[in-house]
Design a protein around this motif. Sequence first.
Motif, PDB file in Angstrom:
ATOM      1  N   PHE A  88       0.847  -1.195   0.000  1.00 11.52           N
ATOM      2  CA  PHE A  88       0.000   0.000   0.000  1.00 11.52           C
ATOM      3  C   PHE A  88       0.879   1.239   0.000  1.00 11.52           C
ATOM      4  O   PHE A  88       2.078   1.167   0.251  1.00 11.52           O
ATOM      5  CB  PHE A  88      -0.948   0.010   1.201  1.00 11.52           C
ATOM      6  CG  PHE A  88      -0.295   0.334   2.522  1.00 11.52           C
ATOM      7  CD1 PHE A  88      -0.366   1.606   3.064  1.00 11.52           C
ATOM      8  CD2 PHE A  88       0.379  -0.649   3.243  1.00 11.52           C
ATOM      9  CE1 PHE A  88       0.222   1.908   4.285  1.00 11.52           C
ATOM     10  CE2 PHE A  88       0.974  -0.367   4.466  1.00 11.52           C
ATOM     11  CZ  PHE A  88       0.891   0.919   4.978  1.00 11.52           C
ATOM     12  N   VAL A  89       0.261   2.380  -0.285  1.00 10.75           N
ATOM     13  CA  VAL A  89       0.964   3.659  -0.396  1.00 10.75           C
ATOM     14  C   VAL A  89       0.661   4.520   0.822  1.00 10.75           C
ATOM     15  O   VAL A  89      -0.497   4.676   1.223  1.00 10.75           O
ATOM     16  CB  VAL A  89       0.546   4.407  -1.675  1.00 10.75           C
ATOM     17  CG1 VAL A  89       1.135   5.818  -1.691  1.00 10.75           C
ATOM     18  CG2 VAL A  89       0.990   3.642  -2.910  1.00 10.75           C
ATOM     19  N   ALA A  90       1.707   5.088   1.415  1.00 12.61           N
ATOM     20  CA  ALA A  90       1.578   6.079   2.477  1.00 12.61           C
ATOM     21  C   ALA A  90       2.256   7.361   2.013  1.00 12.61           C
ATOM     22  O   ALA A  90       3.410   7.324   1.583  1.00 12.61           O
ATOM     23  CB  ALA A  90       2.200   5.578   3.775  1.00 12.61           C
ATOM     24  N   GLU A  91       1.544   8.469   2.102  1.00 12.09           N
ATOM     25  CA  GLU A  91       2.045   9.745   1.584  1.00 12.09           C
ATOM     26  C   GLU A  91       2.595  10.618   2.708  1.00 12.09           C
ATOM     27  O   GLU A  91       2.036  10.673   3.796  1.00 12.09           O
ATOM     28  CB  GLU A  91       0.911  10.495   0.890  1.00 12.09           C
ATOM     29  CG  GLU A  91       0.292   9.737  -0.264  1.00 12.09           C
ATOM     30  CD  GLU A  91      -1.027  10.353  -0.686  1.00 12.09           C
ATOM     31  OE1 GLU A  91      -1.148  10.717  -1.864  1.00 12.09           O
ATOM     32  OE2 GLU A  91      -1.933  10.470   0.156  1.00 12.09           O
ATOM     33  N   GLY A  92       3.675  11.298   2.419  1.00 14.29           N
ATOM     34  CA  GLY A  92       4.222  12.270   3.349  1.00 14.29           C
ATOM     35  C   GLY A  92       5.359  11.719   4.191  1.00 14.29           C
ATOM     36  O   GLY A  92       5.323  10.570   4.640  1.00 14.29           O
ATOM     37  N   LEU A  93       6.375  12.538   4.407  1.00 15.38           N
ATOM     38  CA  LEU A  93       7.537  12.111   5.178  1.00 15.38           C
ATOM     39  C   LEU A  93       7.158  11.773   6.618  1.00 15.38           C
ATOM     40  O   LEU A  93       7.673  10.822   7.206  1.00 15.38           O
ATOM     41  CB  LEU A  93       8.619  13.204   5.149  1.00 15.38           C
ATOM     42  CG  LEU A  93       9.935  12.873   5.864  1.00 15.38           C
ATOM     43  CD1 LEU A  93      10.558  11.599   5.316  1.00 15.38           C
ATOM     44  CD2 LEU A  93      10.908  14.049   5.729  1.00 15.38           C
ATOM     45  N   LYS A  94       6.226  12.523   7.197  1.00 17.81           N
ATOM     46  CA  LYS A  94       5.799  12.254   8.576  1.00 17.81           C
ATOM     47  C   LYS A  94       5.230  10.848   8.690  1.00 17.81           C
ATOM     48  O   LYS A  94       5.540  10.111   9.635  1.00 17.81           O
ATOM     49  CB  LYS A  94       4.752  13.278   9.015  1.00 17.81           C
ATOM     50  CG  LYS A  94       4.214  13.045  10.424  1.00 17.81           C
ATOM     51  CD  LYS A  94       3.170  14.083  10.777  1.00 17.81           C
ATOM     52  CE  LYS A  94       2.624  13.846  12.189  1.00 17.81           C
ATOM     53  NZ  LYS A  94       1.886  12.560  12.294  1.00 17.81           N
ATOM     54  N   ASN A  95       4.375  10.455   7.742  1.00 16.56           N
ATOM     55  CA  ASN A  95       3.784   9.120   7.783  1.00 16.56           C
ATOM     56  C   ASN A  95       4.836   8.038   7.531  1.00 16.56           C
ATOM     57  O   ASN A  95       4.794   6.963   8.137  1.00 16.56           O
ATOM     58  CB  ASN A  95       2.653   9.007   6.765  1.00 16.56           C
ATOM     59  CG  ASN A  95       1.426   9.775   7.187  1.00 16.56           C
ATOM     60  OD1 ASN A  95       1.263  10.097   8.365  1.00 16.56           O
ATOM     61  ND2 ASN A  95       0.545  10.070   6.244  1.00 16.56           N
ATOM     62  N   VAL A  96       5.759   8.308   6.618  1.00 15.73           N
ATOM     63  CA  VAL A  96       6.833   7.352   6.352  1.00 15.73           C
ATOM     64  C   VAL A  96       7.673   7.132   7.611  1.00 15.73           C
ATOM     65  O   VAL A  96       7.997   5.986   7.970  1.00 15.73           O
ATOM     66  CB  VAL A  96       7.712   7.837   5.179  1.00 15.73           C
ATOM     67  CG1 VAL A  96       8.996   7.012   5.085  1.00 15.73           C
ATOM     68  CG2 VAL A  96       6.930   7.762   3.864  1.00 15.73           C
ATOM     69  N   ILE A  97       8.007   8.200   8.302  1.00 14.16           N
ATOM     70  CA  ILE A  97       8.791   8.084   9.528  1.00 14.16           C
ATOM     71  C   ILE A  97       7.987   7.360  10.609  1.00 14.16           C
ATOM     72  O   ILE A  97       8.540   6.558  11.383  1.00 14.16           O
ATOM     73  CB  ILE A  97       9.242   9.469  10.031  1.00 14.16           C
ATOM     74  CG1 ILE A  97      10.230  10.100   9.022  1.00 14.16           C
ATOM     75  CG2 ILE A  97       9.872   9.378  11.405  1.00 14.16           C
ATOM     76  CD1 ILE A  97      11.518   9.324   8.837  1.00 14.16           C
TER      77      ILE A  97
END
Length: 266
Positions: free
Chosen positions: A35-44
């Motif tokens: 699945f796709v997660a958007e944004g650096l905050k969510n990735v971290i």
Amino acid sequence: MGLLSARAISSLQNPTVKAVRALHMRKERDETGLFVAEGLKNVIEGIDTGHAPRILMHGPDAAAHPMMRKAVQATQGSGGEVIEVTHDILAKVSRRENPQAVVGVFPQAFRPLEQVEPGPAQCVVALHRVRDPGNLGTIVRTADAAGCGGVILVGECCDPYSVEAVRATMGSIFAVPLTRATEAEFAAWRAGWAGSVVGTLLTAAASHAEAAYRKPALILMGNEQQGLTPEMAALPDLNVKIPMRGRADSLNLSVATGIMIYAATA
């Protein structure tokens, strides 16, 4: 190409770009388990909870962000790929005119029903046939905020890993254990639940704020249009109602679930 990237892609026809774009379709997510997660905050957030990206895409300007090095190292350290892409590719991947500068592709994670634990808040949420990804994502976020032990999706539910649901979780998709079960599986498992199994019914005598909850609480909520079906409404041993004091005769599912979570864990 940015110093942090393994390679750069500028073509919308690139196979990796096409594969990430395809994850907007449930069929592709089901087949790949991604699945796709958007944004650096969510990735971290994903990395901090033990979920490393399989693919990390970032725009030309994102490489300078202080948290990017952590994201890159986690991705590459787990065998993932880091790719610098253009703004146009980010817009296509996210289907937004103003996309996030970072996009991560992660493995989905579903926990088996027999491993569900109530957690510190002594509460688990079960949703029957929830249809709206925004509601589902908001409920996952609320369950995270309350420290709930997980969210169980019963029957045919919308996909918690759709882009819309993941956006609504605001990163909590990585923190809250998710489980899928059929109606029959859930009913059999519910029989072994030690605390209250709580449902919401307009005809219930007890108010949500006054009911005697036995922890751990298993909160069972129906879908947006019909509520609990007769078969599912028979499963709770405690039914409560949320009083309607104004002209509105119902609440949004995510709001009602949030009220129930905090009532049962008070």
